[in-house]
Design a protein around this motif. Structure first.
Motif, mmCIF file in Angstrom:
data_model
loop_
_atom_site.group_PDB
_atom_site.id
_atom_site.type_symbol
_atom_site.label_atom_id
_atom_site.label_comp_id
_atom_site.label_asym_id
_atom_site.label_seq_id
_atom_site.Cartn_x
_atom_site.Cartn_y
_atom_site.Cartn_z
ATOM 1 N N GLY A 158 0.778 -1.232 0.000
ATOM 2 C CA GLY A 158 0.000 0.000 0.000
ATOM 3 C C GLY A 158 0.806 1.275 0.000
ATOM 4 N N LYS A 159 2.130 1.170 0.134
ATOM 5 C CA LYS A 159 2.964 2.371 0.118
ATOM 6 C C LYS A 159 3.186 2.850 -1.314
ATOM 7 C CE LYS A 159 5.448 1.717 4.476
ATOM 8 N NZ LYS A 159 6.775 1.668 5.131
ATOM 9 N N ALA A 160 3.512 4.140 -1.455
ATOM 10 C CA ALA A 160 3.800 4.686 -2.782
ATOM 11 C C ALA A 160 4.971 3.936 -3.388
ATOM 12 C CB ALA A 160 4.132 6.177 -2.676
ATOM 13 N N GLY A 161 4.813 3.507 -4.633
ATOM 14 C CA GLY A 161 5.868 2.755 -5.284
ATOM 15 C C GLY A 161 5.778 1.260 -5.018
ATOM 16 N N PHE A 162 4.666 0.825 -4.395
ATOM 17 C CA PHE A 162 4.456 -0.608 -4.158
ATOM 18 C C PHE A 162 2.993 -0.928 -4.456
ATOM 19 C CE2 PHE A 162 4.609 -4.668 -1.780
ATOM 20 C CZ PHE A 162 5.830 -5.138 -2.251
ATOM 21 N N PHE A 163 2.634 -2.177 -4.318
ATOM 22 C CA PHE A 163 1.304 -2.617 -4.720
ATOM 23 C C PHE A 163 0.340 -2.658 -3.536
ATOM 24 C CE2 PHE A 163 4.475 -4.570 -7.481
ATOM 25 C CZ PHE A 163 4.065 -4.093 -8.706
ATOM 26 N N SER A 164 -0.930 -2.609 -3.849
ATOM 27 C CA SER A 164 -1.962 -2.669 -2.812
ATOM 28 C C SER A 164 -2.256 -4.128 -2.443
ATOM 29 C CB SER A 164 -3.250 -2.020 -3.326
ATOM 30 O OG SER A 164 -3.803 -2.793 -4.387
ATOM 31 N N GLN A 165 -2.928 -4.300 -1.327
ATOM 32 C CA GLN A 165 -3.332 -5.643 -0.889
ATOM 33 C C GLN A 165 -4.230 -6.297 -1.935
ATOM 34 O OE1 GLN A 165 -6.705 -6.414 0.127
ATOM 35 N NE2 GLN A 165 -6.247 -8.521 0.768
ATOM 36 N N LYS A 166 -5.106 -5.508 -2.540
ATOM 37 C CA LYS A 166 -6.028 -6.039 -3.546
ATOM 38 C C LYS A 166 -5.279 -6.552 -4.772
ATOM 39 C CE LYS A 166 -10.161 -4.785 -6.201
ATOM 40 N NZ LYS A 166 -11.135 -3.691 -6.505
ATOM 41 N N GLU A 167 -4.239 -5.823 -5.188
ATOM 42 C CA GLU A 167 -3.464 -6.236 -6.353
ATOM 43 C C GLU A 167 -2.683 -7.525 -6.087
ATOM 44 O OE1 GLU A 167 -2.050 -2.336 -8.768
ATOM 45 O OE2 GLU A 167 -1.507 -2.348 -6.647
ATOM 46 N N ILE A 168 -2.134 -7.635 -4.900
ATOM 47 C CA ILE A 168 -1.290 -8.790 -4.572
ATOM 48 C C ILE A 168 -2.123 -10.022 -4.251
ATOM 49 C CG2 ILE A 168 0.417 -9.694 -2.942
ATOM 50 C CD1 ILE A 168 1.339 -6.755 -2.536
ATOM 51 N N CYS A 169 -3.121 -9.835 -3.426
ATOM 52 C CA CYS A 169 -3.861 -10.971 -2.863
ATOM 53 C C CYS A 169 -5.064 -11.371 -3.712
ATOM 54 C CB CYS A 169 -4.277 -10.647 -1.436
ATOM 55 S SG CYS A 169 -2.879 -10.273 -0.350
ATOM 56 N N THR A 170 -4.784 -11.785 -4.929
ATOM 57 C CA THR A 170 -5.836 -12.351 -5.769
ATOM 58 C C THR A 170 -6.208 -13.718 -5.210
ATOM 59 O OG1 THR A 170 -4.193 -13.336 -7.243
ATOM 60 C CG2 THR A 170 -4.972 -11.116 -7.793
ATOM 61 N N ALA A 171 -7.265 -14.312 -5.766
ATOM 62 C CA ALA A 171 -7.758 -15.596 -5.246
ATOM 63 C C ALA A 171 -6.653 -16.641 -5.181
ATOM 64 C CB ALA A 171 -8.909 -16.084 -6.113
ATOM 65 N N LYS A 172 -5.805 -16.673 -6.197
ATOM 66 C CA LYS A 172 -4.730 -17.662 -6.271
ATOM 67 C C LYS A 172 -3.732 -17.518 -5.126
ATOM 68 C CE LYS A 172 -1.087 -19.341 -9.380
ATOM 69 N NZ LYS A 172 -0.452 -19.175 -10.717
ATOM 70 N N ALA A 203 -1.578 -17.520 0.697
ATOM 71 C CA ALA A 203 -0.216 -17.052 0.967
ATOM 72 C C ALA A 203 -0.235 -15.693 1.654
ATOM 73 C CB ALA A 203 0.574 -16.975 -0.343
ATOM 74 N N CYS A 204 -1.168 -14.832 1.240
ATOM 75 C CA CYS A 204 -1.308 -13.520 1.879
ATOM 76 C C CYS A 204 -1.750 -13.659 3.337
ATOM 77 C CB CYS A 204 -2.307 -12.666 1.107
ATOM 78 S SG CYS A 204 -1.668 -11.947 -0.409
ATOM 79 N N ASP A 205 -2.706 -14.562 3.567
ATOM 80 C CA ASP A 205 -3.182 -14.783 4.946
ATOM 81 C C ASP A 205 -2.038 -15.260 5.827
ATOM 82 O OD1 ASP A 205 -5.709 -14.035 4.162
ATOM 83 O OD2 ASP A 205 -6.454 -16.105 3.930
ATOM 84 N N LYS A 206 -1.240 -16.165 5.292
ATOM 85 C CA LYS A 206 -0.115 -16.715 6.036
ATOM 86 C C LYS A 206 0.912 -15.635 6.360
ATOM 87 C CE LYS A 206 3.266 -20.471 5.878
ATOM 88 N NZ LYS A 206 3.813 -21.587 5.074
ATOM 89 N N ALA A 207 1.071 -14.668 5.422
ATOM 90 C CA ALA A 207 2.043 -13.588 5.614
ATOM 91 C C ALA A 207 1.469 -12.428 6.412
ATOM 92 C CB ALA A 207 2.537 -13.087 4.260
ATOM 93 N N GLY A 208 0.203 -12.520 6.777
ATOM 94 C CA GLY A 208 -0.426 -11.476 7.575
ATOM 95 C C GLY A 208 -0.822 -10.243 6.792
ATOM 96 N N ILE A 209 -1.024 -10.414 5.480
ATOM 97 C CA ILE A 209 -1.419 -9.285 4.623
ATOM 98 C C ILE A 209 -2.937 -9.263 4.515
ATOM 99 C CG2 ILE A 209 -1.227 -8.264 2.319
ATOM 100 C CD1 ILE A 209 1.455 -9.780 2.044
#
Length: 372
Positions: A347-361, A365-371
């Protein structure tokens, strides 16, 4: 006065007037050239980026730079943009076009550091200052900004050694080194930085300078390495960037590796696909390069040069290229990006949002990483 003498006198006076006019014209032209960098009104800044295979340029570099330029120079600033799509000759044409359009400053991330030098010189001859962005271009550049490139290689290599240790590899690990393109001066700095850490600690089974940084070329190289060394004799892969890491991992999967069995692979640029691979455990790490300070420095250099201002408040160091000495520079510190690091950048400037990273696939992995 005799008529003929009068004609001579008049002719001489006319010639003198023409000479004075010509001299004034030359002075005016010189003033115009000198004042090219002293413009107080609206500016036109040219921006040339090298390729669009790496998502960062269109996703981060371009919009961040454009935003900063307009913050500094006003909303009426014109920004002329072109992407060379990894073609050096096309970038030269794009640069020449912007020179013809008389931009007030030109920011160039060179496809080929040497071939762009003729365009840099042409711009300099026309009074157009050139800022080398991300790669150190040859020719009379006036400023340079990038990340600490040798440090990138050291971060990658240190991470690779850590990963090999975590996997419990016995003896001296055998690795494949997939370096970047020889036309990119940064690639040599990454490679030298990596070797400074790896030499003596691993055996380099195969090493490649990957043409044009292309993932398909890295994929072909990796297949060749696996064939030459044997699947079970590759403990890890140093990959200079994320695009190539993707091609390498595809080759490893094709050879029968999967999941946690995939040898640790490094990367760089923190591309979206790479961040997802890191979270999924397919790619061990990437390198996060803070784009905000780097793009801001390029914008600050370009606007200051266009207005004839000094760079001492922007530059924090000086850099030597093969053709220029003491180029005012600003170098940004890169940071490692492993599974444990992703959460703090989301979510920081120059990085991706949670929505962009944590697609269904990648949701598990996101849950495990605490995102969240």
């Amino acid at each position: 006065m005799h008529a003929s003498l009068r004609r001579v006198a008049l002719g001489t006076a006319a010639l003198s007037l023409v000479a004075v006019s010509a001299a004034c014209g030359s002075a005016d032209e010189a003033d115009d050239k000198d004042s090219k960098g002293k413009k107080d009104g609206s500016l036109t800044i040219g921006l040339l980026l090298p390729e669009n295979q790496t998502a960062r340029y269109e996703r981060f570099d371009k919009p961040l730079m454009e935003k900063k330029i307009k913050e500094l120079a006003g909303d009426d600033t014109k920004i002329l943009y072109s992407n060379a799509k990894q073609e050096a000759s096309l970038q030269q044409q794009q640069a020449d076009t912007m020179i013809t359009k008389k931009v007030d400053a030109l920011i160039v991330d060179a496809v080929d550091a040497k071939s762009i030098s003729s365009s840099v010189k042409k711009a300099d001859d026309r009074g157009i200052p050139v800022v080398a962005y991300d790669r150190l271009a040859e020719g009379p550049i006036k400023a340079y900004t990038s990340v600490d490139n040798p440090r990138v290689g050291k971060i990658q290599a240190t991470s690779l050694l850590k990963a090999l240790d975590e996997k419990g590899v016995k003896g001296k690990p055998q690795v494949v080194m997939m370096n970047g393109s020889v036309t990119d001066p940064n690639a040599k700095m990454y490679k030298d930085g990596a070797h400074s850490v790896l030499d003596g600690k691993v055996k380099v089974g195969k090493e490649y300078d990957t043409k044009e940084w292309k993932p398909e070329n890295a994929n072909a190289n990796m297949k060749g390495a696996l064939s030459a060394l044997g699947k079970n004799n590759v403990d890890g892969v140093y990959s200079a960037n994320d695009g190539m890491a993707g091609g390498i991992i595809t080759a490893l999967k094709g050879a029968g590796f999967s999941g946690s069995d995939i040898p640790p692979v490094t990367g760089q640029d923190a591309e979206l696909n790479a961040v997802q691979r890191v979270l999924a455990g397919e790619q061990y790490m990437s390198v996060y390069k803070p784009y905000v300070p780097e793009t801001s420095a390029a914008a600050e250099f370009a606007v200051a040069l266009a207005r004839g201002e000094k760079l001492d408040k922007i530059a924090t160091s000086k850099t030597d290229s093969e053709s220029e000495k003491g180029v005012p520079s600003k170098i940004v510190t890169p940071l490692p990006l492993t599974q444990d690091d992703v959460k703090k950048y989301v979510g920081k400037a120059g990085f991706f949002s949670q929505k962009e990273i944590c697609t269904a696939k990648f949701q598990d992995a996101c849950d495990k990483a605490g995102i969240k």
